[in-house]
Scaffold this motif. Sequence first.
Motif, PDB file in Angstrom:
ATOM      1  N   LEU A   9       0.828  -1.277  -0.149  1.00  0.00           N
ATOM      2  CA  LEU A   9       0.067   0.072   0.099  1.00  0.00           C
ATOM      3  C   LEU A   9       0.897   1.220   0.024  1.00  0.00           C
ATOM      4  CD1 LEU A   9      -2.553  -1.158   2.696  1.00  0.00           C
ATOM      5  CD2 LEU A   9      -2.729  -1.148   0.090  1.00  0.00           C
ATOM      6  N   VAL A  10       0.499   2.140  -0.848  1.00  0.00           N
ATOM      7  CA  VAL A  10       1.360   3.396  -0.938  1.00  0.00           C
ATOM      8  C   VAL A  10       0.459   4.579  -0.978  1.00  0.00           C
ATOM      9  CG1 VAL A  10       3.223   2.256  -2.311  1.00  0.00           C
ATOM     10  CG2 VAL A  10       1.297   3.270  -3.627  1.00  0.00           C
ATOM     11  N   ASP A  14       4.323   7.364  -3.316  1.00  0.00           N
ATOM     12  CA  ASP A  14       4.875   6.113  -3.609  1.00  0.00           C
ATOM     13  C   ASP A  14       5.701   5.846  -2.207  1.00  0.00           C
ATOM     14  OD1 ASP A  14       5.082   3.533  -4.894  1.00  0.00           O
ATOM     15  OD2 ASP A  14       7.062   4.129  -5.729  1.00  0.00           O
ATOM     16  N   THR A  15       5.109   6.527  -1.201  1.00  0.00           N
ATOM     17  CA  THR A  15       5.692   6.040   0.123  1.00  0.00           C
ATOM     18  C   THR A  15       4.973   4.633   0.636  1.00  0.00           C
ATOM     19  OG1 THR A  15       6.230   8.191   0.641  1.00  0.00           O
ATOM     20  CG2 THR A  15       5.989   6.975   2.427  1.00  0.00           C
ATOM     21  N   VAL A  16       5.615   3.975   0.934  1.00  0.00           N
ATOM     22  CA  VAL A  16       5.029   2.505   1.485  1.00  0.00           C
ATOM     23  C   VAL A  16       4.231   2.926   2.745  1.00  0.00           C
ATOM     24  CG1 VAL A  16       5.293   0.169   2.118  1.00  0.00           C
ATOM     25  CG2 VAL A  16       6.397   1.148   0.112  1.00  0.00           C
ATOM     26  N   LEU A  17       3.080   2.461   3.014  1.00  0.00           N
ATOM     27  CA  LEU A  17       2.228   2.527   4.020  1.00  0.00           C
ATOM     28  C   LEU A  17       1.920   1.334   4.908  1.00  0.00           C
ATOM     29  CD1 LEU A  17      -0.557   5.082   2.502  1.00  0.00           C
ATOM     30  CD2 LEU A  17       1.865   5.601   4.062  1.00  0.00           C
ATOM     31  N   GLY A  18       2.246   0.275   4.209  1.00  0.00           N
ATOM     32  CA  GLY A  18       2.031  -0.878   4.895  1.00  0.00           C
ATOM     33  C   GLY A  18       1.778  -2.036   3.573  1.00  0.00           C
ATOM     34  N   LEU A  31      -4.895   1.978  -2.731  1.00  0.00           N
ATOM     35  CA  LEU A  31      -3.735   2.246  -3.641  1.00  0.00           C
ATOM     36  C   LEU A  31      -2.457   1.541  -3.378  1.00  0.00           C
ATOM     37  CD1 LEU A  31      -2.629   4.011  -5.786  1.00  0.00           C
ATOM     38  CD2 LEU A  31      -2.057   5.988  -3.728  1.00  0.00           C
ATOM     39  N   HIS A  32      -1.942   0.835  -4.255  1.00  0.00           N
ATOM     40  CA  HIS A  32      -0.998   0.317  -4.073  1.00  0.00           C
ATOM     41  C   HIS A  32      -0.075   0.029  -5.304  1.00  0.00           C
ATOM     42  CE1 HIS A  32      -3.807  -2.618  -6.218  1.00  0.00           C
ATOM     43  NE2 HIS A  32      -2.852  -3.042  -6.743  1.00  0.00           N
ATOM     44  N   HIS A 113      -6.585   0.235  -8.157  1.00  0.00           N
ATOM     45  CA  HIS A 113      -6.096   1.689  -7.825  1.00  0.00           C
ATOM     46  C   HIS A 113      -4.768   1.450  -7.671  1.00  0.00           C
ATOM     47  CE1 HIS A 113      -6.877   5.275  -4.921  1.00  0.00           C
ATOM     48  NE2 HIS A 113      -6.260   5.535  -6.055  1.00  0.00           N
ATOM     49  N   GLU A 114      -4.089   1.908  -8.535  1.00  0.00           N
ATOM     50  CA  GLU A 114      -2.494   1.655  -8.432  1.00  0.00           C
ATOM     51  C   GLU A 114      -1.806   2.644  -8.926  1.00  0.00           C
ATOM     52  OE1 GLU A 114      -2.416  -3.220  -9.719  1.00  0.00           O
ATOM     53  OE2 GLU A 114      -2.088  -1.889 -11.341  1.00  0.00           O
ATOM     54  N   LEU A 115      -0.540   2.654  -8.162  1.00  0.00           N
ATOM     55  CA  LEU A 115       0.431   3.607  -8.670  1.00  0.00           C
ATOM     56  C   LEU A 115       1.465   2.698  -9.737  1.00  0.00           C
ATOM     57  CD1 LEU A 115       2.632   6.157  -6.707  1.00  0.00           C
ATOM     58  CD2 LEU A 115       3.252   4.840  -8.778  1.00  0.00           C
ATOM     59  N   ASP A 116       1.235   2.862 -10.781  1.00  0.00           N
ATOM     60  CA  ASP A 116       1.701   2.018 -11.997  1.00  0.00           C
ATOM     61  C   ASP A 116       3.207   2.518 -12.418  1.00  0.00           C
ATOM     62  OD1 ASP A 116       2.215  -0.241 -13.582  1.00  0.00           O
ATOM     63  OD2 ASP A 116       0.288   0.131 -14.651  1.00  0.00           O
TER      64      ASP A 116
END
Length: 177
Positions: A9-10, A14-18, A31-32, A113-116
């Motif tokens: 999850l970001v 693009d900071t990783v949240l989990g 969002l991942h 829901h992606e940061l691709d």
Amino acid sequence: MMLRDKVLLVDRQDTVLGEMDKLQAHQEGRLHRAFSIFIFNSFGQMLIHQRAETKYHGAGLWTNACCSHPQAGETLAASASERLDYEMGIQCKLQRTFSFVYHGRVENGLVEHELDHVFVGTFDGDPKINREEVADFQWIDLDTLADWLTRSPQAFTIWFRKALPMVVEEMSKRSNP
């Protein structure tokens, strides 16, 4: 080969949240981080593949050469290379070109829901497809692909429809500096 049952999850930077189960993230539309790989040959054709019928979403749809989710502890580049080899039997140099965020409903009540992160590479030859992931493949010129996409957008994955114009623009910039 690393099991790909989780996503990172970001936020939009693009900071990783989990970390979360992949299916749950798609059920909740969280969002991942993801990557999409576009492969071209020396004739300018793009490699596309048809997703296996066993996929939990996008089954039977056409898409770019490879797409997946990096796992915790993996770099994007290493994850992309590993997955391209696993799904398509292709080893080639990949270059990260851009990233984008998209959101959209897909079948089975799921949400993408992606940061691709988009990678591009060059490969001549035919892939050695993994039948668990890929039903079919083809090399296709961009004009034919654009016509097919216009006539039958439902035949393609949502991320491919969103990424393709950006990839074509990026490739055009590279060939016309």
